[in-house]
Design a protein around this motif. Structure first.
Motif, mmCIF file in Angstrom:
data_model
loop_
_atom_site.group_PDB
_atom_site.id
_atom_site.type_symbol
_atom_site.label_atom_id
_atom_site.label_comp_id
_atom_site.label_asym_id
_atom_site.label_seq_id
_atom_site.Cartn_x
_atom_site.Cartn_y
_atom_site.Cartn_z
ATOM 1 N N PRO A 24 178.366 -29.065 143.973
ATOM 2 C CA PRO A 24 178.264 -27.479 144.477
ATOM 3 C C PRO A 24 177.908 -26.810 142.953
ATOM 4 N N ALA A 26 178.269 -22.814 141.270
ATOM 5 C CA ALA A 26 178.487 -21.391 141.626
ATOM 6 C C ALA A 26 177.555 -20.704 140.546
ATOM 7 N N GLY A 27 178.501 -20.250 139.256
ATOM 8 C CA GLY A 27 177.742 -19.665 138.233
ATOM 9 C C GLY A 27 176.990 -20.715 137.067
ATOM 10 N N GLY A 28 177.208 -21.917 137.380
ATOM 11 C CA GLY A 28 176.878 -22.877 136.548
ATOM 12 C C GLY A 28 177.119 -22.842 135.204
ATOM 13 N N THR A 29 178.239 -22.097 134.721
ATOM 14 C CA THR A 29 178.397 -21.857 133.201
ATOM 15 C C THR A 29 179.348 -23.237 132.697
ATOM 16 N N ASP A 30 179.714 -23.984 133.818
ATOM 17 C CA ASP A 30 180.521 -25.555 133.359
ATOM 18 C C ASP A 30 179.346 -26.387 133.761
ATOM 19 N N LEU A 31 178.725 -26.316 134.837
ATOM 20 C CA LEU A 31 177.923 -27.455 135.395
ATOM 21 C C LEU A 31 176.796 -27.608 134.403
ATOM 22 N N TYR A 72 184.051 -13.088 137.075
ATOM 23 C CA TYR A 72 184.833 -12.399 136.007
ATOM 24 C C TYR A 72 184.445 -10.924 136.157
ATOM 25 N N THR A 102 182.839 -17.962 137.681
ATOM 26 C CA THR A 102 183.570 -17.441 138.956
ATOM 27 C C THR A 102 184.986 -18.311 138.915
ATOM 28 N N ASP A 115 191.085 -20.037 132.279
ATOM 29 C CA ASP A 115 192.059 -19.057 131.793
ATOM 30 C C ASP A 115 192.493 -18.210 133.160
ATOM 31 N N ILE A 159 185.624 -25.162 147.813
ATOM 32 C CA ILE A 159 186.535 -24.332 147.894
ATOM 33 C C ILE A 159 186.197 -22.867 148.297
HETATM 34 C C1 LIG Z 1 179.742 -20.056 126.340
HETATM 35 C C2 LIG Z 1 180.957 -20.481 127.418
HETATM 36 C C3 LIG Z 1 182.209 -19.865 127.037
HETATM 37 C C4 LIG Z 1 183.187 -20.293 128.192
HETATM 38 N N1 LIG Z 1 184.448 -19.357 127.922
HETATM 39 C C5 LIG Z 1 185.432 -19.881 128.739
HETATM 40 C C6 LIG Z 1 186.667 -19.099 128.550
HETATM 41 O O1 LIG Z 1 187.030 -18.342 127.950
HETATM 42 N N2 LIG Z 1 187.802 -19.451 129.409
HETATM 43 C C7 LIG Z 1 187.469 -20.087 130.618
HETATM 44 O O2 LIG Z 1 188.365 -20.265 131.460
HETATM 45 N N3 LIG Z 1 186.204 -20.587 131.002
HETATM 46 C C8 LIG Z 1 185.383 -20.618 130.052
HETATM 47 N N4 LIG Z 1 184.238 -21.265 130.008
HETATM 48 C C9 LIG Z 1 183.845 -22.126 131.285
HETATM 49 C C10 LIG Z 1 183.282 -21.588 132.422
HETATM 50 O O3 LIG Z 1 182.625 -20.393 132.242
HETATM 51 C C11 LIG Z 1 184.436 -20.954 133.566
HETATM 52 O O4 LIG Z 1 185.021 -22.520 133.728
HETATM 53 C C12 LIG Z 1 184.050 -20.749 134.807
HETATM 54 O O5 LIG Z 1 184.900 -20.196 135.617
HETATM 55 C C13 LIG Z 1 183.144 -21.736 135.626
HETATM 56 O O6 LIG Z 1 182.605 -20.892 136.742
HETATM 57 P P1 LIG Z 1 181.188 -21.164 137.337
HETATM 58 O O7 LIG Z 1 181.086 -20.607 138.552
HETATM 59 O O8 LIG Z 1 180.225 -21.182 136.282
HETATM 60 O O9 LIG Z 1 181.439 -22.843 137.716
HETATM 61 P P2 LIG Z 1 180.141 -23.869 137.853
HETATM 62 O O10 LIG Z 1 179.708 -24.278 136.675
HETATM 63 O O11 LIG Z 1 179.115 -23.490 138.761
HETATM 64 O O12 LIG Z 1 180.830 -25.132 138.494
HETATM 65 C C14 LIG Z 1 182.023 -25.734 137.779
HETATM 66 C C15 LIG Z 1 182.586 -26.699 138.784
HETATM 67 O O13 LIG Z 1 183.183 -26.415 139.823
HETATM 68 C C16 LIG Z 1 182.618 -26.759 140.862
HETATM 69 N N5 LIG Z 1 182.567 -25.793 142.051
HETATM 70 C C17 LIG Z 1 182.193 -24.441 141.848
HETATM 71 N N6 LIG Z 1 182.437 -23.763 142.970
HETATM 72 C C18 LIG Z 1 182.828 -24.590 143.819
HETATM 73 C C19 LIG Z 1 183.252 -24.387 145.301
HETATM 74 N N7 LIG Z 1 182.910 -23.242 145.989
HETATM 75 N N8 LIG Z 1 183.669 -25.346 145.956
HETATM 76 C C20 LIG Z 1 183.680 -26.456 145.225
HETATM 77 N N9 LIG Z 1 183.541 -26.971 144.094
HETATM 78 C C21 LIG Z 1 182.902 -25.754 143.257
HETATM 79 C C22 LIG Z 1 181.401 -27.408 140.521
HETATM 80 O O14 LIG Z 1 180.691 -28.202 141.249
HETATM 81 C C23 LIG Z 1 181.657 -27.929 139.138
HETATM 82 O O15 LIG Z 1 182.280 -29.026 139.227
HETATM 83 C C24 LIG Z 1 182.998 -21.163 129.117
HETATM 84 C C25 LIG Z 1 181.696 -21.458 129.238
HETATM 85 C C26 LIG Z 1 180.712 -21.373 128.794
HETATM 86 C C27 LIG Z 1 179.357 -22.197 128.631
#
Ligand SMILES: Cc1cc2nc3c(=O)[nH]c(=O)nc-3n(C[C@H](O)[C@H](O)[C@H](O)COP(=O)(O)OP(=O)(O)OC[C@H]3O[C@@H](n4cnc5c(N)ncnc54)[C@H](O)[C@@H]3O)c2cc1C
Length: 292
Positions: A24, A26-31, A72, A102, A115, A159
């Motif tokens: 999956p 979502a925001g892609g900021t980890d993936l 967020y 997210t 966080d 989730i």
């Molecule tokens: C420059 C930078 C700075 C950052 N700073 C912080 C920070 O200060 N604090 C912090 O906590 N994080 C930080 N992060 C990490 C990231 O932004 C967070 O962990 C964020 O919450 C990930 O959310 P996302 O929607 O982008 O997840 P995604 O990258 O889309 O997904 C993350 C993981 O969750 C899974 N996933 C997502 N949604 C679902 C769902 N509904 N059901 C099942 N699996 C799911 C995906 O498959 C993947 O494995 C940072 C990242 C970057 C690139």
């Protein structure tokens, strides 16, 4: 790589049932970081951003439901009454990251430095999961977060969100890092006072393999406040000795390691400082409640 673009949660669940190996997004900021660095090459991706049901939040029967797809930025704008969650959300990354990232993604990644996670732990939240075959189930946050980057989600599940009983009382989230913005926490702490159950909840991030509740510290401060009468009368002072003991117990609940961001000793010290500060903030807020 196949990329699926479901238009609803139901469609997304059907795709996950058919292709459980699909990851999956979502925001892609980890993936996307994992993809860009070549650490992950999944055979398929399911983009959840069109599943509007995931981006909702609601309050009902004294409970709060926060959809996995709530960003967020949306938390900061739409949930100002949840101060610790707002403070944690504000501390994530940069405005760009906060507009994409997210809480569901934070849960999915299950980093000990996520966080939002100490806040969900201090609220005693449950993680809500759903699959097409078995429907919805929920589990406590500590059962879901099994270890560093390891969760209890099944391959065909998504989730859906997090749910917790609304807590009446002051609280905060704070973190220590090398600077104020764009920083992964060296230590993070969420403290919440539950006036109705006369409890202080404390959760720690970035100081162990997963999120930790400082249970001995919670019990010590909750019972010290009971014996001094501070629960009935918020103007009752909590002694320096009690606060020192509390901070020490919080620090000893941490299970930190030395790494590039900080030593174990510094992290433990950070917990002590954050514990003292957040307890002081909460006690002073109890005297002039803004959370009622
Ligand atoms: C420059 C930078 C700075 C950052 N700073 C912080 C920070 O200060 N604090 C912090 O906590 N994080 C930080 N992060 C990490 C990231 O932004 C967070 O962990 C964020 O919450 C990930 O959310 P996302 O929607 O982008 O997840 P995604 O990258 O889309 O997904 C993350 C993981 O969750 C899974 N996933 C997502 N949604 C679902 C769902 N509904 N059901 C099942 N699996 C799911 C995906 O498959 C993947 O494995 C940072 C990242 C970057 C690139």
């Amino acid at each position: 790589m196949d990329v699926f673009l479901p238009r609803s949660l139901e469609e997304a669940l059907a795709m996950k049932a058919e292709r459980p190996e699909a990851v999956p997004l979502a925001g892609g900021t980890d993936l996307m970081v994992e993809l860009n660095f070549g650490r992950l090459r999944p055979p398929a991706i399911i983009d959840l951003t069109r599943a509007a049901e995931l981006a909702t939040h609601r309050q009902e029967d004294g409970h709060v439901f926060l959809g996995a797809g709530v960003t967020y930025a949306a938390i900061v704008n739409e949930l100002p009454g949840f101060k610790p969650l707002v403070q944690a959300s504000r501390s994530v990354g940069s405005p760009q990251i906060r507009h994409r990232g997210t809480v569901g993604g934070n849960l999915g990644t299950a980093s000990p430095a996520g966080d939002a996670l100490p806040v969900l732990a201090a609220y005693d939240a449950e993680v809500v999961l759903r699959s097409q075959a078995r429907g919805e189930r929920s589990m406590p946050w500590h059962a879901f977060l099994m270890g560093p980057k390891k969760t209890a989600i099944a391959p065909d599940e998504l989730i859906v969100g997090a749910r917790w009983a609304r807590i009446r009382g002051p609280g905060s989230f704070s973190k220590i890092g090398t600077r104020n913005a764009m920083v992964i926490a060296v230590a993070g702490l969420c403290l919440v006072i539950d006036e109705d159950h006369r409890r202080v909840n404390v959760a720690l991030g970035s100081v162990g393999p997963t999120i930790i509740r400082a249970t001995p510290a919670e019990e010590q401060i909750s019972s010290a406040m009971a014996s001094s009468g501070a629960w009935q009368d918020p103007s009752t002072a909590v002694s320096e000795q009690v606060i020192d003991e509390f901070a020490e117990l919080v620090a000893s609940a941490a299970r930190p390691l030395d790494d590039v961001r900080g030593t174990a000793a510094y992290r433990r010290h950070g917990c002590r400082v954050l514990a003292r500060r957040s307890l002081a903030w909460a006690l002073s807020e109890r005297r002039l409640p803004t959370w009622l």
